[in-house]
Design a protein around this motif. Structure first.
Motif, PDB file in Angstrom:
ATOM      1  N   VAL A   1      48.387  35.493  33.640  1.00 60.00           N
ATOM      2  CA  VAL A   1      49.571  35.808  34.433  1.00 60.00           C
ATOM      3  C   VAL A   1      49.801  34.622  35.354  1.00 60.00           C
ATOM      4  CG1 VAL A   1      50.599  37.382  36.093  1.00 60.00           C
ATOM      5  CG2 VAL A   1      49.087  38.265  34.305  1.00 60.00           C
ATOM      6  N   PHE A   2      51.035  34.176  35.389  1.00 60.27           N
ATOM      7  CA  PHE A   2      51.363  32.903  36.019  1.00 60.27           C
ATOM      8  C   PHE A   2      52.314  33.161  37.196  1.00 60.27           C
ATOM      9  CE2 PHE A   2      53.298  28.663  36.127  1.00 60.27           C
ATOM     10  CZ  PHE A   2      52.228  27.842  35.842  1.00 60.27           C
ATOM     11  N   PHE A   3      52.015  32.600  38.356  1.00 57.57           N
ATOM     12  CA  PHE A   3      52.854  32.793  39.541  1.00 57.57           C
ATOM     13  C   PHE A   3      53.467  31.451  39.932  1.00 57.57           C
ATOM     14  CE2 PHE A   3      49.547  35.968  39.548  1.00 57.57           C
ATOM     15  CZ  PHE A   3      50.232  37.140  39.824  1.00 57.57           C
ATOM     16  N   SER A   4      54.789  31.463  40.178  1.00 65.10           N
ATOM     17  CA  SER A   4      55.494  30.210  40.427  1.00 65.10           C
ATOM     18  C   SER A   4      56.283  30.266  41.724  1.00 65.10           C
ATOM     19  CB  SER A   4      56.447  29.899  39.272  1.00 65.10           C
ATOM     20  OG  SER A   4      55.737  29.793  38.066  1.00 65.10           O
ATOM     21  N   ASP A   5      56.523  29.091  42.260  1.00 60.50           N
ATOM     22  CA  ASP A   5      57.427  28.927  43.392  1.00 60.50           C
ATOM     23  C   ASP A   5      58.655  28.189  42.854  1.00 60.50           C
ATOM     24  OD1 ASP A   5      58.832  28.190  45.593  1.00 60.50           O
ATOM     25  OD2 ASP A   5      57.139  27.267  46.661  1.00 60.50           O
ATOM     26  N   ASN A   6      59.748  28.921  42.661  1.00 58.99           N
ATOM     27  CA  ASN A   6      60.954  28.326  42.063  1.00 58.99           C
ATOM     28  C   ASN A   6      60.603  27.610  40.752  1.00 58.99           C
ATOM     29  OD1 ASN A   6      63.658  27.754  41.855  1.00 58.99           O
ATOM     30  ND2 ASN A   6      63.525  25.864  43.082  1.00 58.99           N
ATOM     31  N   HIS A   7      59.842  28.322  39.927  1.00 59.44           N
ATOM     32  CA  HIS A   7      59.433  27.867  38.598  1.00 59.44           C
ATOM     33  C   HIS A   7      58.424  26.718  38.616  1.00 59.44           C
ATOM     34  CE1 HIS A   7      62.457  30.551  36.993  1.00 59.44           C
ATOM     35  NE2 HIS A   7      63.348  30.002  37.806  1.00 59.44           N
TER      36      HIS A   7
ATOM     37  N   SER B   1      42.023  31.414  30.643  1.00 59.26           N
ATOM     38  CA  SER B   1      42.690  30.130  30.477  1.00 59.26           C
ATOM     39  C   SER B   1      41.788  29.164  29.730  1.00 59.26           C
ATOM     40  CB  SER B   1      43.047  29.535  31.843  1.00 59.26           C
ATOM     41  OG  SER B   1      43.908  30.414  32.539  1.00 59.26           O
ATOM     42  N   GLY B   2      42.065  28.991  28.451  1.00 61.12           N
ATOM     43  CA  GLY B   2      41.341  27.994  27.666  1.00 61.12           C
ATOM     44  C   GLY B   2      39.976  28.455  27.195  1.00 61.12           C
ATOM     45  N   ASP B   3      39.503  29.587  27.707  1.00 60.46           N
ATOM     46  CA  ASP B   3      38.249  30.164  27.214  1.00 60.46           C
ATOM     47  C   ASP B   3      38.293  31.661  27.516  1.00 60.46           C
ATOM     48  OD1 ASP B   3      37.590  30.502  29.912  1.00 60.46           O
ATOM     49  OD2 ASP B   3      36.561  28.562  29.973  1.00 60.46           O
ATOM     50  N   ASP B   4      37.188  32.324  27.361  1.00 64.17           N
ATOM     51  CA  ASP B   4      37.200  33.775  27.551  1.00 64.17           C
ATOM     52  C   ASP B   4      36.621  34.203  28.889  1.00 64.17           C
ATOM     53  OD1 ASP B   4      38.537  34.279  25.271  1.00 64.17           O
ATOM     54  OD2 ASP B   4      36.795  34.925  24.086  1.00 64.17           O
ATOM     55  N   HIS B   5      36.395  33.242  29.813  1.00 64.26           N
ATOM     56  CA  HIS B   5      35.958  33.619  31.161  1.00 64.26           C
ATOM     57  C   HIS B   5      37.198  33.902  32.012  1.00 64.26           C
ATOM     58  CE1 HIS B   5      31.991  32.394  30.003  1.00 64.26           C
ATOM     59  NE2 HIS B   5      32.379  31.147  29.790  1.00 64.26           N
ATOM     60  N   PHE B   6      37.067  34.868  32.889  1.00 68.83           N
ATOM     61  CA  PHE B   6      38.205  35.190  33.753  1.00 68.83           C
ATOM     62  C   PHE B   6      38.212  34.223  34.932  1.00 68.83           C
ATOM     63  CE2 PHE B   6      40.363  37.282  37.218  1.00 68.83           C
ATOM     64  CZ  PHE B   6      41.493  37.805  36.602  1.00 68.83           C
ATOM     65  N   ARG B   7      39.365  33.592  35.123  1.00 62.77           N
ATOM     66  CA  ARG B   7      39.429  32.644  36.234  1.00 62.77           C
ATOM     67  C   ARG B   7      40.766  32.775  36.959  1.00 62.77           C
ATOM     68  NH1 ARG B   7      37.603  27.654  34.237  1.00 62.77           N
ATOM     69  NH2 ARG B   7      36.804  28.798  32.450  1.00 62.77           N
ATOM     70  N   LEU B   8      40.718  32.388  38.222  1.00 63.12           N
ATOM     71  CA  LEU B   8      41.934  32.306  39.005  1.00 63.12           C
ATOM     72  C   LEU B   8      42.096  30.859  39.433  1.00 63.12           C
ATOM     73  CD1 LEU B   8      43.236  34.727  41.689  1.00 63.12           C
ATOM     74  CD2 LEU B   8      43.323  32.278  42.086  1.00 63.12           C
ATOM     75  N   LYS B   9      43.225  30.276  39.038  1.00 56.81           N
ATOM     76  CA  LYS B   9      43.476  28.870  39.336  1.00 56.81           C
ATOM     77  C   LYS B   9      44.626  28.774  40.338  1.00 56.81           C
ATOM     78  CE  LYS B   9      44.400  27.467  35.173  1.00 56.81           C
ATOM     79  NZ  LYS B   9      44.639  26.516  34.057  1.00 56.81           N
ATOM     80  N   VAL B  10      44.601  27.742  41.124  1.00 52.31           N
ATOM     81  CA  VAL B  10      45.697  27.506  42.075  1.00 52.31           C
ATOM     82  C   VAL B  10      46.122  26.049  41.974  1.00 52.31           C
ATOM     83  CG1 VAL B  10      45.030  29.323  43.694  1.00 52.31           C
ATOM     84  CG2 VAL B  10      44.043  27.041  43.928  1.00 52.31           C
ATOM     85  N   SER B  11      47.363  25.810  42.410  1.00 49.04           N
ATOM     86  CA  SER B  11      47.900  24.448  42.362  1.00 49.04           C
ATOM     87  C   SER B  11      48.807  24.232  43.560  1.00 49.04           C
ATOM     88  CB  SER B  11      48.685  24.238  41.066  1.00 49.04           C
ATOM     89  OG  SER B  11      49.375  22.994  41.105  1.00 49.04           O
TER      90      SER B  11
END
Lengths: 441, 98
Positions: free
Chosen positions: A170-176, A185-195
């Motif tokens: 699930v992807f969260f965006s600020d004005n896309h 993401s990219g494997d089967d471990h659950f991760r939360l990424k931020v940018s």
């Protein structure tokens, strides 16, 4: 040309007689094919009592009156079945199927339900690849079908990817522009990424799919995180590894003191803490005792020992790995057949004794008389003598009050001298009370 | 031979054995065979610090007094020792020794 091209409606000729017949025929066809609604599409035989205008699409394999009219629209008109062969693109509504069907030239194709297996769907917006489902809304809701309505009561949104290397998230965006993403993401471990900008990403935390361990940002894995946060419990109550978390009873604090057994030495270097010596070697006295150890380094320790039976205290130190020996921290008072002694913790010693001097003659001189009464052992040995006093006392004190005694103490004995102002004084036995002060040996 | 003791709190130890009129104190032999009956020998005349008081031979029995070393926790039987009367030749068991 006698009929219309598409619906086959008959034309009225110029000089045709009974024109109303042809006209009505055309109206019947129109009535049958305009806004077509059929009762069903699965019958292979006509219903027994059709109503006027009742319509059906004839299924393949029809018999009787319907034989040879598969896919045709059968309409009961004026007591007979009228058959209309569909053309490509005709549409109808089937009441039994609650669906629209379109004739593709060979068969009727259902469109029901309308939104099923659509190529893309846009809600309040236009869906485009790769977003085949696009919704423009201020909120979205998936509500469970309750058990009362025949559902399970659950509400679950599943995002399934093709393989481990793909992403289901699930992807969260600020004005896309992406700011956060969680999922696989990219494997089967659950991760939360931020940018910060939608371009560079870092994991805030990762949950291992197999162990459930959580690794937070800045730590390579769960073990490193626990270590880094100082969350590793000590391996034992005497585990002195740096940054370990102490538990109740650690080093004898909070719970019971640490029990030391016969295989351990009371004066061995050990972590600062509270202990009990239970048959240990190198205890300061016989019997068990309570031990408090303060450790500066493995070769610098101070030990405080309390005897379990009498509470007497002893201290000892390990200085640069050299053991000083135990030092008593209590006053020692005792006696033997020779006399009595008192020794304070610093080694200051006082001895008292009553010396029974046997009878003996005095040596007369011009000023009186004197007597060398010999040497007498002290009740306790000294390492230094700071003073010695003696006084003649016995039942004849009155007659001997003029006697002066002089004693000279060595480390282990006193030498006695007695003088009298008289010549030839009482030569019978007498007692001298002596006191000697100094340092215990 | 009658050995009396003068108990003293001190750190060293005493080892005693007898060979007739000779007493071996911590390896040092004190020969008292020359002391005649009825004689008195002051301790000063004998160069051994363990021997205190006067040595006497009374009725052909030697009487002497030795310092008995003990520690502060010594039992009553050591701090107030009984005399040892006519010990056999060989090592002498001191008060408090098994």
């Amino acid at each position: 040309m006698t009929d219309t091209t598409h619906l086959g409606l008959p034309f009225i000729e110029d000089s045709q007689a009974q024109k109303h017949v042809t006209h009505n025929e055309a109206l019947r066809i129109l009535d049958a094919v305009i806004q077509i609604v059929v009762d069903d599409m699965t019958r292979t035989a006509p219903p027994p009592s059709p109503a006027e205008g009742q319509r059906h699409v004839i299924a393949s394999g029809a018999t009787g009156a319907w034989a040879g009219h598969a896919a045709a629209i059968a309409t009961w008109q004026d007591g007979a079945w009228v058959f209309l062969a569909p053309k490509t693109g005709w549409r109808l509504w089937s009441v039994a199927d609650t669906s629209i069907f379109i004739f593709d030239g060979g068969a009727w194709q259902a469109l029901a339900p309308l939104a099923n297996d659509v190529g893309q769907l846009g809600v309040n917006t236009t869906a485009t690849t790769p977003n085949l489902l696009s919704v423009k809304s201020n909120a979205a809701l998936i509500a469970a079908i309750t058990t009362a309505d025949g559902g399970s009561g659950d509400a679950r949104l599943q995002i399934s990817k093709q393989a481990a290397a793909n992403t289901a998230s699930v992807f969260f965006s600020d004005n896309h522009s992406g700011r956060a993403e969680f999922g696989l993401s990219g494997d089967d471990h659950f991760r939360l990424k931020v940018s910060p900008d939608g371009a560079s990403w870092q994991d805030a935390f990762v949950i291992d799919k197999s162990t459930g361990n959580v690794a937070f940002h800045g730590f390579s894995d769960a073990a490193a995180m626990r270590s880094g946060l100082g969350l590793i419990k000590q391996a034992s109550l005497t585990d002195a590894t740096a940054e370990r978390v102490m538990t109740t009873g650690a080093f004898g604090l909070g719970g019971n003191v640490i029990n030391l057994t016969a295989v351990q030495s009371a004066n061995a270097s050990r972590p600062t803490g509270f202990y009990y010596c239970n048959g240990c070697s190198n205890m300061p006295t016989a019997g068990n005792g309570w031990l408090f150890v303060q450790q500066l380094a493995s070769d610098y320790c101070i030990f405080q020992f309390a005897n379990a039976s009498d509470g007497k205290r002893y201290t000892g130190e390990l200085l640069n790995n050299v053991w000083t020996g135990w030092t008593r921290q209590f006053m020692r008072i005792g006696s033997n057949a020779t006399g009595k002694w008192t020794i304070d913790p610093n080694g200051w010693q006082i001895c008292t004794q009553s010396i029974n001097v046997p009878a003996g003659a005095f040596t007369n001189s011009a000023w009186g008389s004197y007597r060398d009464c010999g040497s007498w052992a002290l009740p306790a040995n000294f390492s230094a003598i700071y003073g010695a006093w003696g006084q003649v006392v016995d039942g004849a004190v009155g007659s001997r009050s003029g006697y002066a005694s002089y004693i000279y103490a060595t480390f282990s004995s006193v030498s006695l001298y007695v003088s009298s102002p008289q010549n030839s004084p009482d030569s019978s036995t007498f007692t001298i009370n002596a006191i000697v002060m100094g340092l215990a040996a | 031979m009658i050995i009396q003791f003068c108990p003293q709190l001190r750190g060293d130890t005493l080892s005693l054995s007898r060979a007739g009129d000779r007493l071996i104190v911590n390896g040092d032999t004190i020969d008292l065979s020359a002391t005649p009956d009825g004689a008195e020998l002051p301790a000063d005349a004998i160069s051994n610090d363990w021997l205190v008081g006067t040595v006497r031979r009374i009725a052909d029995v030697l009487h002497l007094t030795l310092i008995l070393p003990h520690d502060a926790d010594a039992p009553e039987s050591v701090r107030f020792p009984a005399d040892i009367v006519d010990p056999a030749d060989g090592p002498i068991t001191l008060p408090g020794e098994a």
